[in-house]
Scaffold this motif. Structure first.
Motif, PDB file in Angstrom:
ATOM      1  N   LEU A   1       0.824  -1.214   0.000  1.00  0.00           N
ATOM      2  CA  LEU A   1       0.000   0.000   0.000  1.00  0.00           C
ATOM      3  C   LEU A   1       0.854   1.259   0.000  1.00  0.00           C
ATOM      4  O   LEU A   1       0.571   2.214  -0.720  1.00  0.00           O
ATOM      5  CB  LEU A   1      -0.951   0.011   1.194  1.00  0.00           C
ATOM      6  CG  LEU A   1      -2.159  -0.907   1.112  1.00  0.00           C
ATOM      7  CD1 LEU A   1      -2.934  -0.865   2.423  1.00  0.00           C
ATOM      8  CD2 LEU A   1      -3.056  -0.510  -0.037  1.00  0.00           C
TER       9      LEU A   1
ATOM     10  N   THR B   1       2.332   1.580  -3.600  1.00  0.00           N
ATOM     11  CA  THR B   1       1.412   1.708  -4.736  1.00  0.00           C
ATOM     12  C   THR B   1       0.440   2.878  -4.619  1.00  0.00           C
ATOM     13  O   THR B   1      -0.023   3.380  -5.649  1.00  0.00           O
ATOM     14  CB  THR B   1       0.599   0.417  -4.927  1.00  0.00           C
ATOM     15  OG1 THR B   1      -0.120   0.128  -3.742  1.00  0.00           O
ATOM     16  CG2 THR B   1       1.505  -0.726  -5.332  1.00  0.00           C
ATOM     17  N   LEU B   2       0.097   3.315  -3.444  1.00  0.00           N
ATOM     18  CA  LEU B   2      -0.883   4.402  -3.309  1.00  0.00           C
ATOM     19  C   LEU B   2      -0.417   5.734  -3.924  1.00  0.00           C
ATOM     20  O   LEU B   2      -1.197   6.363  -4.638  1.00  0.00           O
ATOM     21  CB  LEU B   2      -1.286   4.579  -1.852  1.00  0.00           C
ATOM     22  CG  LEU B   2      -2.329   3.588  -1.349  1.00  0.00           C
ATOM     23  CD1 LEU B   2      -2.690   3.872   0.100  1.00  0.00           C
ATOM     24  CD2 LEU B   2      -3.566   3.602  -2.199  1.00  0.00           C
TER      25      LEU B   2
ATOM     26  N   PRO C   1       1.654   6.426  -6.522  1.00  0.00           N
ATOM     27  CA  PRO C   1       1.524   6.403  -7.989  1.00  0.00           C
ATOM     28  C   PRO C   1       0.070   6.307  -8.441  1.00  0.00           C
ATOM     29  O   PRO C   1      -0.308   6.894  -9.456  1.00  0.00           O
ATOM     30  CB  PRO C   1       2.309   5.168  -8.420  1.00  0.00           C
ATOM     31  CG  PRO C   1       3.230   4.871  -7.293  1.00  0.00           C
ATOM     32  CD  PRO C   1       2.548   5.368  -6.067  1.00  0.00           C
ATOM     33  N   MET C   2      -0.758   5.578  -7.710  1.00  0.00           N
ATOM     34  CA  MET C   2      -2.181   5.486  -8.049  1.00  0.00           C
ATOM     35  C   MET C   2      -2.852   6.854  -7.924  1.00  0.00           C
ATOM     36  O   MET C   2      -3.658   7.233  -8.777  1.00  0.00           O
ATOM     37  CB  MET C   2      -2.893   4.475  -7.141  1.00  0.00           C
ATOM     38  CG  MET C   2      -2.481   3.041  -7.363  1.00  0.00           C
ATOM     39  SD  MET C   2      -3.126   2.391  -8.882  1.00  0.00           S
ATOM     40  CE  MET C   2      -4.753   1.967  -8.348  1.00  0.00           C
ATOM     41  N   PHE C   3      -2.516   7.589  -6.887  1.00  0.00           N
ATOM     42  CA  PHE C   3      -3.057   8.924  -6.694  1.00  0.00           C
ATOM     43  C   PHE C   3      -2.633   9.837  -7.845  1.00  0.00           C
ATOM     44  O   PHE C   3      -3.456  10.579  -8.406  1.00  0.00           O
ATOM     45  CB  PHE C   3      -2.599   9.493  -5.344  1.00  0.00           C
ATOM     46  CG  PHE C   3      -3.091  10.880  -5.098  1.00  0.00           C
ATOM     47  CD1 PHE C   3      -4.426  11.114  -4.795  1.00  0.00           C
ATOM     48  CD2 PHE C   3      -2.225  11.968  -5.196  1.00  0.00           C
ATOM     49  CE1 PHE C   3      -4.888  12.402  -4.574  1.00  0.00           C
ATOM     50  CE2 PHE C   3      -2.687  13.251  -4.986  1.00  0.00           C
ATOM     51  CZ  PHE C   3      -4.018  13.478  -4.672  1.00  0.00           C
TER      52      PHE C   3
ATOM     53  N   LEU D   1      -1.763   8.932 -10.854  1.00  0.00           N
ATOM     54  CA  LEU D   1      -2.448   8.450 -12.044  1.00  0.00           C
ATOM     55  C   LEU D   1      -3.899   8.933 -12.081  1.00  0.00           C
ATOM     56  O   LEU D   1      -4.388   9.386 -13.118  1.00  0.00           O
ATOM     57  CB  LEU D   1      -2.398   6.916 -12.095  1.00  0.00           C
ATOM     58  CG  LEU D   1      -3.061   6.263 -13.306  1.00  0.00           C
ATOM     59  CD1 LEU D   1      -2.354   6.675 -14.591  1.00  0.00           C
ATOM     60  CD2 LEU D   1      -3.079   4.761 -13.135  1.00  0.00           C
ATOM     61  N   LEU D   2      -4.597   8.862 -10.970  1.00  0.00           N
ATOM     62  CA  LEU D   2      -5.982   9.341 -10.902  1.00  0.00           C
ATOM     63  C   LEU D   2      -6.051  10.846 -11.150  1.00  0.00           C
ATOM     64  O   LEU D   2      -6.963  11.327 -11.831  1.00  0.00           O
ATOM     65  CB  LEU D   2      -6.607   8.975  -9.560  1.00  0.00           C
ATOM     66  CG  LEU D   2      -6.958   7.503  -9.381  1.00  0.00           C
ATOM     67  CD1 LEU D   2      -7.453   7.249  -7.958  1.00  0.00           C
ATOM     68  CD2 LEU D   2      -7.998   7.077 -10.390  1.00  0.00           C
ATOM     69  N   CYS D   3      -5.110  11.594 -10.606  1.00  0.00           N
ATOM     70  CA  CYS D   3      -5.068  13.040 -10.852  1.00  0.00           C
ATOM     71  C   CYS D   3      -4.822  13.326 -12.329  1.00  0.00           C
ATOM     72  O   CYS D   3      -5.446  14.230 -12.911  1.00  0.00           O
ATOM     73  CB  CYS D   3      -3.986  13.698 -10.000  1.00  0.00           C
ATOM     74  SG  CYS D   3      -4.437  13.799  -8.261  1.00  0.00           S
TER      75      CYS D   3
END
Length: 175
Positions: free
Chosen positions: A15, A18-19, A21-23, A25-27
């Motif tokens: 977590l 990965t969190l 980069p995921m944030f 990516l979502l932005c």
């Protein structure tokens, strides 16, 4: 109290890694969608403004045809010349309805369209129709003043329509 990634459980380590980069990516996706939405809005506004310019130019052309028809009828007293007026006259109200719809997002432009519509109706009621009636009756005693009044009034109408067209063209260049 210092902590180390090694002291975390494997699930927590995943977590933590990965969190972020995921944030990001979502932005990035959100920004992409916003940019797409803005480009669609801009495209719609430019298209609408271009259609408004086309409609305004058509209105200007029709007003000129109407004036030329009445003027030609006054000068030559030939009823065939009046077809420029009678053919276009029924189209004018619909052109104003279309122009109002195209300018619907801009209250100042809608007010300008309403003002032009009222001026066209006044021009018809106070100059075009009385001039046609005078020629039909054979009363052209004030020939010069009738022509001068007609030129003055159509010039004012053209100026109002041209001002509206300039505003729409300026709006097109903003985007």
């Amino acid at each position: 109290m210092a902590f180390s990634i090694r002291s975390l459980k494997i699930r927590q380590q995943i977590l933590l890694v990965t969190l972020p980069p995921m944030f990001v990516l979502l932005c990035a996706i959100a920004l992409l969608l916003y940019a797409y939405w803005m480009s669609r809005q801009t495209d719609r506004a430019v298209r609408q403004s271009a259609e408004s310019v086309i409609q305004g130019e058509q209105l200007l052309r029709h007003l000129t045809e109407m004036h030329a028809g009445v003027r030609g009828y006054l000068l030559a007293r030939d009823p065939r010349l009046l077809t420029g007026y009678t053919d276009v006259e029924p189209q004018i109200p619909q052109e104003f309805v279309t122009l109002r719809a195209l300018e619907g997002d801009d209250p100042a432009a809608v007010a300008a369209v309403d003002s032009i519509d009222a001026a066209v109706r006044d021009w018809q009621r106070e100059w075009a129709l009385p001039t046609i009636d005078k020629v039909k009756r054979g009363d052209t005693s004030q020939f010069g003043s009738i022509l001068a009044e007609g030129e003055k009034r159509i010039a004012a109408l053209r100026k109002q329509v041209a001002t509206l067209l300039q505003a729409d063209r300026a709006e097109n260049t903003e985007y």
